[in-house]
Design an enzyme around this catalytic site. Sequence first.
Site, PDB file in Angstrom:
ATOM      1  N   ASN A  32       0.824  -1.222   0.000  1.00 29.36           N
ATOM      2  CA  ASN A  32       0.000   0.000   0.000  1.00 29.36           C
ATOM      3  C   ASN A  32       0.858   1.273   0.000  1.00 29.36           C
ATOM      4  OD1 ASN A  32       0.996   0.098   2.570  1.00 29.36           O
ATOM      5  ND2 ASN A  32      -0.981   0.054   3.624  1.00 29.36           N
TER       6      ASN A  32
ATOM      7  N   HIS B 246       3.444   1.948   2.031  1.00 29.15           N
ATOM      8  CA  HIS B 246       4.002   2.403   3.309  1.00 29.15           C
ATOM      9  C   HIS B 246       5.510   2.166   3.372  1.00 29.15           C
ATOM     10  CE1 HIS B 246       3.231  -1.804   5.144  1.00 29.15           C
ATOM     11  NE2 HIS B 246       4.507  -1.588   5.399  1.00 29.15           N
TER      12      HIS B 246
ATOM     13  N   GLU C 174       1.676   4.242   7.563  1.00 32.25           N
ATOM     14  CA  GLU C 174       0.569   3.853   6.700  1.00 32.25           C
ATOM     15  C   GLU C 174       0.063   5.068   5.912  1.00 32.25           C
ATOM     16  OE1 GLU C 174       0.088   0.878   6.238  1.00 32.25           O
ATOM     17  OE2 GLU C 174      -0.260  -0.332   8.023  1.00 32.25           O
TER      18      GLU C 174
HETATM   19  C1  GLP Z   1       6.689  -4.216   7.044  1.00 35.99           C
HETATM   20  C2  GLP Z   1       7.850  -3.339   7.510  1.00 35.99           C
HETATM   21  C3  GLP Z   1       8.352  -2.455   6.395  1.00 35.99           C
HETATM   22  C4  GLP Z   1       8.554  -3.282   5.134  1.00 35.99           C
HETATM   23  C5  GLP Z   1       7.243  -3.876   4.695  1.00 35.99           C
HETATM   24  C6  GLP Z   1       7.354  -4.687   3.428  1.00 35.99           C
HETATM   25  O1  GLP Z   1       5.474  -3.586   7.125  1.00 35.99           O
HETATM   26  N1  GLP Z   1       7.494  -2.524   8.631  1.00 35.99           N
HETATM   27  O2  GLP Z   1       9.568  -1.832   6.792  1.00 35.99           O
HETATM   28  O3  GLP Z   1       9.102  -2.489   4.108  1.00 35.99           O
HETATM   29  O4  GLP Z   1       6.795  -4.723   5.741  1.00 35.99           O
HETATM   30  O5  GLP Z   1       7.724  -6.003   3.740  1.00 35.99           O
HETATM   31  P1  GLP Z   1       8.321  -7.025   2.721  1.00 35.99           P
HETATM   32  O6  GLP Z   1       9.685  -6.537   2.391  1.00 35.99           O
HETATM   33  O7  GLP Z   1       8.360  -8.316   3.474  1.00 35.99           O
HETATM   34  O8  GLP Z   1       7.402  -7.051   1.571  1.00 35.99           O
END
Ligand code: GLP
Length: 261
Positions: free
Chosen positions: A135, A137, A142
């Site tokens: 999304n 973030h 968020e």
């Molecule tokens: C979590 C973390 C973020 C990260 C995101 C994406 O929400 N707080 O810092 O970038 O997940 O995760 P992934 O890299 O596993 O897709």
Amino acid sequence: MEIVILPTADEVGRAAAAKIAHLIARKPDTVLGLATGSSPLAIYAELAVRREQGLDVARVSGFALDEYVGLPVAHPQSYASVIRTTVTEPIGLDPARVHVPDGLADDIEAACAAYEAAIGAAGGVDLQILGIGANGHIGFNEPTSSFSSRTRIKTLSSRTREDNARFFGTLDEVPSHCVTQGLGTIRDARELLLVAQGENKADAIAAAVEGPLSSMVPASILQWHPHATVIVDEAAASRLALADYYRHTFAHKPAWQRWDA
Ligand code: GLP
């Protein structure tokens, strides 16, 4: 912003690690901003290899982006545990130099202020490693997070909790709150390095890199940063309108500007 498109997820990790290793070689007391999630894992694995090959990380320090509220530090999915097992131990960082926000403090606001102060006392973050949520973030900021926000408590969106449920047994076990560095905190880092792999990140990457600056896409704050690099694989780049331009630019970068060796 520099956008680098590489054929595979592995190459994304290797290139990002090369950039970080260049910085550490120039500045042995580099302060890294550390992200969790699956996206940066290949970076940490490659930095561990480079450390075995002689990269000196003795004076490197780190500040994690975020932490769940209410998870015991020893829980395998607390970001304190994840940072220790995927970053601190494999790379061989000094644990005393690696910091994670306190999601268990009685006074969360005071703990957040102390975290900001600790980053300042360390001289600020030299390079912030970032993943991106589907999304848009970054950290746990968020959509609708203020671009000026500092470290604070946030409520996780249902999308983020569902995305992160894969790390827990069930959705119910995913905490509903977190402590995260704010977008203003992240923007203060001297350099930002965001990595993304896979098709499920393609919309978020296109919105962050080429969409309007908007709190609905927290990662769009990278457009406002003087030194931001985005390294993505072909799948995550698949919705970028100017992909050919980015490929051409990277292929013709002058040798003195290269950091990908
Ligand atoms: C979590 C973390 C973020 C990260 C995101 C994406 O929400 N707080 O810092 O970038 O997940 O995760 P992934 O890299 O596993 O897709």
